[in-house]
Design an enzyme around this catalytic site. Structure first.
Site, PDB file in Angstrom:
ATOM      1  N   LYS B  77      20.016 -40.945  86.154  1.00 36.25           N
ATOM      2  CA  LYS B  77      21.196 -41.964  85.777  1.00 36.25           C
ATOM      3  C   LYS B  77      22.330 -41.965  86.958  1.00 36.25           C
ATOM      4  O   LYS B  77      22.574 -41.050  87.329  1.00 36.25           O
ATOM      5  CB  LYS B  77      21.771 -41.199  84.703  1.00 36.25           C
ATOM      6  CG  LYS B  77      22.783 -42.290  83.747  1.00 36.25           C
ATOM      7  CD  LYS B  77      23.191 -41.688  82.455  1.00 36.25           C
ATOM      8  CE  LYS B  77      24.158 -42.473  81.859  1.00 36.25           C
ATOM      9  NZ  LYS B  77      24.561 -42.119  80.350  1.00 36.25           N
ATOM     10  N   SER B 152      24.502 -45.144  76.749  1.00 35.84           N
ATOM     11  CA  SER B 152      24.523 -45.739  77.870  1.00 35.84           C
ATOM     12  C   SER B 152      23.198 -45.373  78.745  1.00 35.84           C
ATOM     13  O   SER B 152      23.412 -45.871  79.808  1.00 35.84           O
ATOM     14  CB  SER B 152      25.821 -44.934  78.618  1.00 35.84           C
ATOM     15  OG  SER B 152      26.012 -43.650  78.724  1.00 35.84           O
ATOM     16  N   SER B 176      24.803 -40.869  74.041  1.00 39.84           N
ATOM     17  CA  SER B 176      24.082 -41.985  75.325  1.00 39.84           C
ATOM     18  C   SER B 176      22.886 -41.324  75.709  1.00 39.84           C
ATOM     19  O   SER B 176      22.279 -41.931  76.549  1.00 39.84           O
ATOM     20  CB  SER B 176      25.174 -41.804  76.305  1.00 39.84           C
ATOM     21  OG  SER B 176      26.265 -42.746  76.086  1.00 39.84           O
TER      22      SER B 176
END
Lengths: 91, 493
Positions: B77, B152, B176
């Site tokens: 990420k 997210s 997330s």
């Protein structure tokens, strides 16, 4: 809204001010429900493992080199190992 | 190979049946082919990945013992620092930031043999539940291109679902990892707070953030967690708690496992299709020998407001560092710019709307006159929630909920109403507030509830939450469920 923006070092556009005034009011009205809960004698939880030992002996360790630390900066005085910023005007 | 788990890939490379370079090439080709229609990656690091894979093949030829993730391609990420690799947190304010150090989680994955193929797109600074807040464009759900993959960690989840990588790293502050995993039909694990070092994770909310794996199997999540977990001197909040063998915990046996079902909490606001899938998942576990126990979580309904008070307050503090001085974007200087104006304009230009909104909210919540009414109160709610869970874990081993109240929603559906977006996290935020480990595992497919497109198959997830540091029970229950179902073996078209 302007006072909060100043505290947060944000410069909002006029449109953002209007939008955020409404949205923040909605969100805070929703968040207000926590007011209704009786929390007398309830300690606050700032950290889930509050009892954890977090200290170590005060011995220096390796860190970033000066060039690495300055490597992403927009404006530096590399020989002096400093970040350069606009002058502070009017405090 | 593209459909293989990380474990199988690693074993085949270790045995010499396939080279790390061939595996890397296969996944890079896959990424090249599908990423343009998903936008799951902010950066693809093909050269670096192939060089790493070559090094791994050299090591294997020299008889160096095989790491547990030897040759496994992974996506990281884009809020995790990788030394020398642009890391943006999907923000304009870090558009050209190249970290001079690796996050500990990244270093540990690479030490285990993993090959980083790129940085996954995400909501800006991990703030969002749909990956629509990225400065680099939204990520699309591989199962339905008009819908969000969740957020997210939307890029990480979409990348695994689309078989761009078998394994990805995400971060979870309010759901997330778990919510995008549910929306993309993959597994997502948020470890116990403190289980994985946060050093090198661009901080959103320091008392809530955790890094964790996203994979197609629970077994792979256990493998990744073993590589990630353990104390780190660079993160004072990382726990000295001993790290068990997570893979050894996967016995396939849930006889006598006590599963807490918070009926009142999941009664409202849940789509019927999601509720059906959830009930069926519970039934599957019950028939395998688990015991369903009705429980109550009286303060769970206050978790969302408490979360948005605590998280935004912490974010307003953490994001103060993005001021144009040491790294990142700085506003153009016409020679007359003062320091304060430089700060304000830099941040206004660099941050997206959701980030600004949360900074404003957090600043307000912490400001004089409001601190006690909002922030302090929210921290007290955290204590009450922990007490709810302590009581529940006296008579249960894991708590089961749907991961999300709805199936994946459409792009643009909730962007005008931030509060509606926040309510999507209703089942996930408690685990962050209390620090508990929680996993989402695929538990079915549903058609859109508005009847709009009956041909769409939308993934939904089952969330299992456990006691502090009891990832073994959580992983074992989720793995046992996977052995009884085949949702996780299905692929988007």
């Amino acid at each position: 809204m302007q006072r909060i923006a100043a505290l947060a070092h944000l410069e909002l556009t006029a449109d953002e001010q209007v939008l955020f005034t409404r949205q923040l009011a909605d969100i805070l009205a929703y968040a207000q429900q926590v007011q209704a809960i009786d929390t007398s004698d309830v300690p606050a939880t700032a950290h889930v493992h509050a009892a954890q030992q977090t200290e170590r002996s005060d011995d220096p360790r390796e860190s970033l080199s000066t060039s690495d630390a300055l490597g992403n900066a927009p404006d530096t005085a590399p020989d002096a190992g400093l970040f350069r910023v606009p002058r502070v005007i009017g405090g | 190979m593209l459909n293989s788990s990380a474990r199988v890939i690693r074993d085949e490379i270790a045995a010499g049946s396939i080279s790390a370079v061939d595996v890397c090439r296969a996944f890079l080709e896959r990424i090249e082919s599908v990423n343009p229609s998903l936008n799951a990656f902010n950066l693809i690091a093909a050269d670096r990945a192939l060089a790493r894979a070559e090094e791994i093949d050299r090591q294997r030829a020299q008889g160096v013992s095989a790491g547990p993730l030897m040759g496994v391609p992974i996506a990281v990420k884009d809020n995790l620092c990788v030394r020398g690799m642009r890391t943006t947190a999907s923000s304009r304010i870090l558009e050209r930031f190249v970290p001079p150090y690796d996050a500990t989680a990244v270093r540990r994955m690479e030490a285990a043999g993993a090959v980083i193929v790129g940085k996954a797109n995400c909501d800006e600074f991990a703030m969002g539940s749909s990956n629509e807040n990225s400065a680099y464009g939204p990520v699309l759900n591989p199962w339905a291109r008009d819908r969000t993959p969740g957020g997210s960690s939307g890029g990480s989840a979409a990348a695994v679902a689309a078989r761009c990588v078998p394994l990805a790293l995400g971060s979870d502050t309010g759901g997330s990892i778990r919510q995008p995993a549910a929306f993309c039909g993959v597994v997502g694990l948020k470890p116990t707070y403190g289980r994985v070092s946060r050093y090198g994770l661009l901080a959103f909310a320091s008392s809530l953030d955790q890094i964790g794996p996203i994979s197609s199997t629970v077994s792979d999540a256990a493998l990744a967690l073993s590589a990630l977990a353990g104390p780190d001197p660079a993160d004072a909040t990382s726990s000295p708690q001993p790290v068990p063998d997570f893979s050894a915990a996967l016995t396939g046996d849930v006889t006598g496992l006590r599963i807490g079902v918070p009926r009142a909490f999941v009664a409202d606001g849940v789509d019927n299709s999601v509720r059906r899938a959830y009930d069926e998942a519970l039934d599957t576990l019950r028939r395998a020998g688990a015991k369903l126990v009705d429980i109550d979580l009286p303060h769970a309904k206050y978790a969302i407001p408490a979360y948005y008070l605590v998280a935004t307050a912490e974010a307003s503090s953490n994001l103060a560092r993005y001021d144009g001085v040491r790294y990142g974007h700085r506003t153009a200087d016409d020679g007359h710019l003062g320091l304060q104006d430089m700060y304000r304009r830099t941040r206004d230009e660099g941050f997206g709307t959701e980030v600004k909104r949360r900074i404003m909210l957090g600043t307000y919540v912490l400001s004089a006159g409001y601190y006690d009414a909002f922030y302090l109160k929210a921290q007290q709610v955290r204590t009450l929630l922990r007490q709810d869970y302590d009581a529940v874990f006296d008579k249960t081993d894991v708590v089961a909920m749907p991961t999300t109240p709805t199936p994946p929603f459409r792009l643009g559906e909730k962007t005008d109403d931030p509060l509606q977006m926040y309510l999507a996290d209703v089942f996930t935020v408690s685990a962050n507030l209390v620090g508990l480990p929680a996993i989402s595992v695929p538990c079915g497919f549903v058609t859109p509830s508005d009847g709009s497109d009956p041909s769409q198959r939308l993934p939904v997830g089952l969330q299992l939450t456990g006691r502090l540091f009891d990832e073994p029970s959580v992983l074992n229950a989720a793995d046992a469920y996977q052995r009884l179902t085949d949702w996780h073996t299905q692929r988007p078209a």
